[in-house]
Design an enzyme around this catalytic site. Structure first.
Site, PDB file in Angstrom:
ATOM      1  N   CYS A   2       0.858  -1.158   0.000  1.00 23.83           N
ATOM      2  CA  CYS A   2       0.000   0.000   0.000  1.00 23.83           C
ATOM      3  C   CYS A   2       0.906   1.223   0.000  1.00 23.83           C
ATOM      4  O   CYS A   2       2.120   1.103   0.095  1.00 23.83           O
ATOM      5  CB  CYS A   2      -0.840  -0.019   1.257  1.00 23.83           C
ATOM      6  SG  CYS A   2      -1.601  -1.637   1.523  1.00 23.83           S
ATOM      7  N   ARG A  27       0.979   1.926  -5.930  1.00 19.38           N
ATOM      8  CA  ARG A  27       1.233   0.911  -4.917  1.00 19.38           C
ATOM      9  C   ARG A  27      -0.030   0.124  -4.547  1.00 19.38           C
ATOM     10  O   ARG A  27       0.042  -0.823  -3.758  1.00 19.38           O
ATOM     11  CB  ARG A  27       1.805   1.552  -3.657  1.00 19.38           C
ATOM     12  CG  ARG A  27       3.068   2.347  -3.911  1.00 19.38           C
ATOM     13  CD  ARG A  27       3.565   2.965  -2.644  1.00 19.38           C
ATOM     14  NE  ARG A  27       4.087   1.977  -1.746  1.00 19.38           N
ATOM     15  CZ  ARG A  27       5.329   1.522  -1.751  1.00 19.38           C
ATOM     16  NH1 ARG A  27       6.194   2.003  -2.608  1.00 19.38           N
ATOM     17  NH2 ARG A  27       5.715   0.613  -0.893  1.00 19.38           N
ATOM     18  N   TRP A  74      -3.661  -1.907  -1.157  1.00 14.67           N
ATOM     19  CA  TRP A  74      -3.670  -3.124  -1.965  1.00 14.67           C
ATOM     20  C   TRP A  74      -3.953  -4.230  -0.958  1.00 14.67           C
ATOM     21  O   TRP A  74      -3.123  -4.536  -0.100  1.00 14.67           O
ATOM     22  CB  TRP A  74      -2.329  -3.343  -2.646  1.00 14.67           C
ATOM     23  CG  TRP A  74      -2.336  -4.505  -3.601  1.00 14.67           C
ATOM     24  CD1 TRP A  74      -2.777  -4.506  -4.882  1.00 14.67           C
ATOM     25  CD2 TRP A  74      -1.864  -5.829  -3.343  1.00 14.67           C
ATOM     26  NE1 TRP A  74      -2.619  -5.757  -5.436  1.00 14.67           N
ATOM     27  CE2 TRP A  74      -2.059  -6.588  -4.509  1.00 14.67           C
ATOM     28  CE3 TRP A  74      -1.301  -6.457  -2.225  1.00 14.67           C
ATOM     29  CZ2 TRP A  74      -1.715  -7.936  -4.610  1.00 14.67           C
ATOM     30  CZ3 TRP A  74      -0.954  -7.797  -2.320  1.00 14.67           C
ATOM     31  CH2 TRP A  74      -1.159  -8.523  -3.511  1.00 14.67           C
ATOM     32  N   ASN A  98       1.562  -0.236   5.651  1.00 15.10           N
ATOM     33  CA  ASN A  98       1.910  -0.916   4.399  1.00 15.10           C
ATOM     34  C   ASN A  98       2.720  -2.142   4.792  1.00 15.10           C
ATOM     35  O   ASN A  98       3.734  -1.992   5.480  1.00 15.10           O
ATOM     36  CB  ASN A  98       2.749   0.042   3.541  1.00 15.10           C
ATOM     37  CG  ASN A  98       3.442  -0.656   2.386  1.00 15.10           C
ATOM     38  OD1 ASN A  98       2.938  -1.659   1.883  1.00 15.10           O
ATOM     39  ND2 ASN A  98       4.578  -0.143   1.968  1.00 15.10           N
ATOM     40  N   GLY A  99       2.282  -3.338   4.369  1.00 12.21           N
ATOM     41  CA  GLY A  99       3.026  -4.552   4.709  1.00 12.21           C
ATOM     42  C   GLY A  99       2.101  -5.617   5.284  1.00 12.21           C
ATOM     43  O   GLY A  99       0.886  -5.569   5.068  1.00 12.21           O
ATOM     44  N   GLU A 480       7.213 -12.601 -21.664  1.00 14.55           N
ATOM     45  CA  GLU A 480       6.874 -11.206 -21.362  1.00 14.55           C
ATOM     46  C   GLU A 480       5.642 -10.772 -22.174  1.00 14.55           C
ATOM     47  O   GLU A 480       4.771 -10.071 -21.657  1.00 14.55           O
ATOM     48  CB  GLU A 480       8.092 -10.309 -21.652  1.00 14.55           C
ATOM     49  CG  GLU A 480       7.851  -8.812 -21.561  1.00 14.55           C
ATOM     50  CD  GLU A 480       7.397  -8.297 -20.207  1.00 14.55           C
ATOM     51  OE1 GLU A 480       7.351  -9.078 -19.232  1.00 14.55           O
ATOM     52  OE2 GLU A 480       7.041  -7.102 -20.122  1.00 14.55           O
ATOM     53  N   LYS A 484       2.341  -9.435 -20.333  1.00 13.35           N
ATOM     54  CA  LYS A 484       1.754  -8.107 -20.620  1.00 13.35           C
ATOM     55  C   LYS A 484       0.286  -8.259 -20.985  1.00 13.35           C
ATOM     56  O   LYS A 484      -0.555  -7.524 -20.512  1.00 13.35           O
ATOM     57  CB  LYS A 484       2.459  -7.441 -21.806  1.00 13.35           C
ATOM     58  CG  LYS A 484       3.739  -6.710 -21.612  1.00 13.35           C
ATOM     59  CD  LYS A 484       3.698  -5.432 -20.860  1.00 13.35           C
ATOM     60  CE  LYS A 484       3.761  -5.657 -19.387  1.00 13.35           C
ATOM     61  NZ  LYS A 484       5.041  -5.900 -18.791  1.00 13.35           N
ATOM     62  N   GLU A 487      -1.869  -9.315 -17.973  1.00  9.17           N
ATOM     63  CA  GLU A 487      -1.926  -8.258 -16.959  1.00  9.17           C
ATOM     64  C   GLU A 487      -2.970  -7.206 -17.278  1.00  9.17           C
ATOM     65  O   GLU A 487      -3.706  -6.771 -16.401  1.00  9.17           O
ATOM     66  CB  GLU A 487      -0.580  -7.517 -16.885  1.00  9.17           C
ATOM     67  CG  GLU A 487       0.446  -8.112 -15.975  1.00  9.17           C
ATOM     68  CD  GLU A 487       1.720  -7.276 -15.955  1.00  9.17           C
ATOM     69  OE1 GLU A 487       2.210  -7.006 -14.863  1.00  9.17           O
ATOM     70  OE2 GLU A 487       2.237  -6.890 -17.040  1.00  9.17           O
ATOM     71  N   HIS A 503       5.607 -30.696 -26.417  1.00  3.98           N
ATOM     72  CA  HIS A 503       5.558 -31.416 -25.141  1.00  3.98           C
ATOM     73  C   HIS A 503       4.352 -31.008 -24.305  1.00  3.98           C
ATOM     74  O   HIS A 503       4.380 -31.113 -23.089  1.00  3.98           O
ATOM     75  CB  HIS A 503       6.854 -31.186 -24.360  1.00  3.98           C
ATOM     76  CG  HIS A 503       8.059 -31.664 -25.093  1.00  3.98           C
ATOM     77  ND1 HIS A 503       8.280 -33.000 -25.363  1.00  3.98           N
ATOM     78  CD2 HIS A 503       9.083 -30.989 -25.668  1.00  3.98           C
ATOM     79  CE1 HIS A 503       9.405 -33.119 -26.058  1.00  3.98           C
ATOM     80  NE2 HIS A 503       9.906 -31.917 -26.254  1.00  3.98           N
ATOM     81  N   LYS A 603       2.077  -1.846  -8.566  1.00  2.00           N
ATOM     82  CA  LYS A 603       3.379  -1.695  -9.205  1.00  2.00           C
ATOM     83  C   LYS A 603       4.526  -2.051  -8.277  1.00  2.00           C
ATOM     84  O   LYS A 603       5.554  -2.547  -8.703  1.00  2.00           O
ATOM     85  CB  LYS A 603       3.532  -0.262  -9.709  1.00  2.00           C
ATOM     86  CG  LYS A 603       4.743  -0.124 -10.599  1.00  2.00           C
ATOM     87  CD  LYS A 603       4.584   0.953 -11.610  1.00  2.00           C
ATOM     88  CE  LYS A 603       5.708   0.919 -12.608  1.00  2.00           C
ATOM     89  NZ  LYS A 603       5.638  -0.240 -13.522  1.00  2.00           N
TER      90      LYS A 603
HETATM   91  C1  G6P Z   1       4.818  -6.127 -10.029  1.00  2.21           C
HETATM   92  C2  G6P Z   1       4.614  -5.238 -11.236  1.00  2.21           C
HETATM   93  C3  G6P Z   1       5.484  -5.732 -12.387  1.00  2.21           C
HETATM   94  C4  G6P Z   1       6.931  -5.810 -11.962  1.00  2.21           C
HETATM   95  C5  G6P Z   1       7.111  -6.656 -10.691  1.00  2.21           C
HETATM   96  C6  G6P Z   1       8.515  -6.509 -10.116  1.00  2.21           C
HETATM   97  O1  G6P Z   1       4.285  -7.380 -10.263  1.00  2.21           O
HETATM   98  O2  G6P Z   1       3.248  -5.227 -11.624  1.00  2.21           O
HETATM   99  O3  G6P Z   1       5.368  -4.849 -13.485  1.00  2.21           O
HETATM  100  O4  G6P Z   1       7.693  -6.364 -12.987  1.00  2.21           O
HETATM  101  O5  G6P Z   1       6.206  -6.222  -9.688  1.00  2.21           O
HETATM  102  O6  G6P Z   1       8.683  -5.187  -9.675  1.00  2.21           O
HETATM  103  P1  G6P Z   1      10.078  -4.481  -9.552  1.00  2.21           P
HETATM  104  O7  G6P Z   1       9.776  -3.106  -9.016  1.00  2.21           O
HETATM  105  O8  G6P Z   1      10.889  -5.291  -8.590  1.00  2.21           O
HETATM  106  O9  G6P Z   1      10.701  -4.437 -10.902  1.00  2.21           O
END
Ligand code: G6P
Length: 608
Positions: A2, A27, A74, A98-99, A480, A484, A487, A503, A603
């Site tokens: 958070c 956050r 969050w 937060n935590g 990736e 993406k 997500e 496989h 994020k």
């Molecule tokens: C979250 C974000 C991702 C990111 C990951 C790692 O899952 O949504 O976009 O790649 O955390 O975050 P960092 O800040 O360690 O790159």
């Protein structure tokens, strides 16, 4: 993960607290709340969902007070309802957190046995309940805070106000970051310096185990034993960052288009364009001497690390052990203390990545941080910091941070190859020339592929499942691409090594599941085309992302072919990132999802 903020001010704070929360919304955005002290009593406004709901509440029912704390959530424990939204109040104590308080259940039982009544399902409420209990037991505010901190275990950044003291905020850190901002006759507290940027650029960072008392004239910081400690004031550059969307619809779109420039910055730091050489890396890690490398990260940063593994092994002949940080930290990997470890993190605060770093540090490895936030915990705890220089990334789905991470890893791998004698000066020159082409090539791609991507995104937005395939460095890129897409568009997608198709995933192929194949005309091309044949033979629909040579060489019928410029293998991962980012972006736009703040994600992930 958070976001928390606090202001002990000399003018009303509610509006400013919400402004600061806006800068922390990355956050978490499940609910938000703000609490102040008005006429000796706590007052608060809370709202479910995104911050504009809280702003609406405050417009209907304004909140006075010159001291306050606020929170954007969050959810970890308890649904994201208004009742579970912070700040939590218990008998004149207000808390934002937060935590995760790991021993909350044991503490809760104990407090209930002692007569406490809980009104939320959150772990955080035990903090407020404990503080209230200690006050009832006769402890002063400071003693109560210290006693509470000695009972709770887990990860926390906390801010607390007491109704009977309208001139003090108490704060504590164990894990998630917490910054104190120094103003004139006012003091600030926030999960990061960017949140505080409109108020001050003079920042002190609490370190793990610190707690603090903030008054209008300054802060006193203590360690867990209650001894005073000093944390230096730093001038933060966060205020320099312009956080707006410009003329883009979303931050994600803006950040995709910022990549040529962001990569130029990163390259300028690592590469000498005149000499076509990589610059010597910051001290702390001697790549010439290390027998191996460990890499750990989460999410998109992990996938950047996976591409990095290919480069370090190929260019520097350096064996790489890599895993997602949540596994790495607990796997009890036998580590060689002569080795080095790299931790990749946009935020520099991801809890699992930080824990993996500490594990490697305990085992004597030299630590390198590939981070976007130089003042972050991961940067501070490392021997060498390799900034990615992407600038603030606001969209939750990482784009420019990913390609800047790749750029830095490529430069480091080339530098390591040079140091270890596995690349000649001519090899280095050639590779660096290719790196230097990147911004120009990217700008060209961004200017030309939009229409074909939009067309394709319209089709993808009707699909339920998508498979991405790739070989070599295109394999992490396939993962990736799938990440993406899921997500932000919520379409189920998987990324596979093309050779693994037979496989398992081949069983899924039918006309309803597009297979996106990432295949530049490189040394793996023929093999990947064979896998495409296997898809075509089973009626699968192929979206082919390749270059002109690849498009000419493959005779297969595709649903669409996206043709990128012919580029060297070393920059292909960065260039091929563009279509996969844009495809996810435009698909999500067609589906009408919240692109910058997709559901359930955040994020910066400061919990395990
Ligand atoms: C979250 C974000 C991702 C990111 C990951 C790692 O899952 O949504 O976009 O790649 O955390 O975050 P960092 O800040 O360690 O790159």
């Amino acid at each position: 993960m958070c976001g928390i903020v606090g202001i002990v001010g000399n003018q009303p704070v509610a509006g400013r607290l919400v402004d600061a929360l806006k800068r922390l919304e990355y956050r978490g955005y499940d609910s938000a709340g703000v609490a102040t002290i008005v006429d000796g009593a706590l007052a608060r406004r809370r709202a479910e969902g995104k911050l504009f709901n809280l702003e609406k509440r405050l417009a209907e029912e304004p909140l006075a007070g010159t001291i306050g704390i606020a929170h954007t959530r969050w959810a970890t424990h308890g649904a994201p309802t208004e009742g579970n939204a912070h700040p939590h109040f218990v008998d004149g104590v207000a808390v934002v957190h937060n935590g995760i308080i790991e021993n909350f259940s044991e503490l809760k039982d104990e407090l209930i046995a002692d007569g406490a009544t809980f009104s939320t399902q959150t772990d955080t409420e035990v903090v407020a309940q404990l503080l209230a209990k200690y006050r009832r037991d006769g402890l002063g505010r400071r003693e109560a805070m210290h006693a509470m901190l000695r009972r709770v275990t887990g990860a926390y950044a906390l801010a607390v106000i007491f109704a009977d003291d309208p001139s003090t905020i108490m704060a504590a850190r164990s894990g998630p970051p917490l910054a104190i901002g120094h103003g004139h006759g006012e003091m600030f507290l926030g999960s990061d310096a960017i949140a505080l940027a409109p108020f001050t650029n003079e920042i002190s960072y609490l370190v793990d185990g610190d707690w603090a008392i903030l008054g209008r004239d300054g802060a006193h910081i203590f360690d867990m034993d209650g001894n005073r400690v000093e944390r230096p004031k730093q001038v933060s550059s966060a205020a320099a960052y312009l956080i707006d969307k410009g003329n883009h619809r979303h931050f994600m779109e803006k950040e995709i288009h910022e990549q040529p420039e962001a990569i130029s910055h990163a390259l300028g730091h690592y590469v000498d364009f005149l000499e076509h050489a990589v610059r010597p890396v910051a001290g702390g890690i001697d790549f010439a001497k290390v027998p191996s490398l460990a890499i750990s990260a989460c999410g998109t940063a992990y996938l950047a690390g996976l591409v990095g593994k290919y480069w370090f092994e190929r260019y520097a002949r350096l064996p790489v052990e890599i895993d997602v940080a949540s596994e790495f930290r607990y796997r009890e990997i036998p580590l060689n203390p002569e080795s080095a470890a790299l931790f990749i993190s946009q935020s520099g605060e991801t809890a699992d990545t930080l824990a993996s770093l500490r594990y490697c540090k305990e085992h004597g490895l030299k630590i390198g941080a590939v981070v976007n936030t130089r003042e972050s915990s991961i940067a501070r705890e490392s021997d060498a910091v390799f900034p990615i220089l992407a600038g603030p990334e606001i969209g939750v789905a990482s784009t420019k941070a990913f390609t800047c991470q790749l750029t830095v890893l490529a430069a480091l791998a080339i530098g390591a190859g040079k140091a270890r004698g596995t690349l000649t000066a001519a090899d280095e020159k050639a590779l660096v020339r290719h790196l230097a082409e990147m911004p120009r090539v990217m700008a060209g791609v961004l200017n030309t592929i939009q229409p074909s991507i939009e067309q394709l995104a319209r089709d993808l937005s009707k699909c339920k499942d998508v498979l991405y395939l790739g070989r070599g460095t295109s394999y992490p890129l396939a993962m990736e691409g799938a990440l993406k897409l899921k997500e932000i568009s919520y379409i189920h997608a998987e990324g596979y090594a093309a050779g693994e198709l037979k496989h398992g995933p081949i069983a899924l192929i039918d006309e309803n599941m597009p297979v996106i194949v990432i295949a530049p005309h490189d040394r793996f091309f023929e093999k990947t085309v064979s896998n495409m044949q296997e898809v075509a033979a089973r009626g699968g629909r192929i979206i082919f992302i390749t270059d002109a040579k690849g498009a000419a060489a493959s005779k297969l019928e595709t649903m669409a072919t996206i043709v990128l410029p012919d580029v060297d293998e070393v920059i292909a991962p960065m260039i091929y990132s563009l279509p996969i980012q844009l495809l996810a972006y435009h698909t999500a736009v067609f589906m009408g999802t919240d692109v910058d703040q997709p559901r359930n994600l955040a994020k910066s992930v400061t919990v395990e």
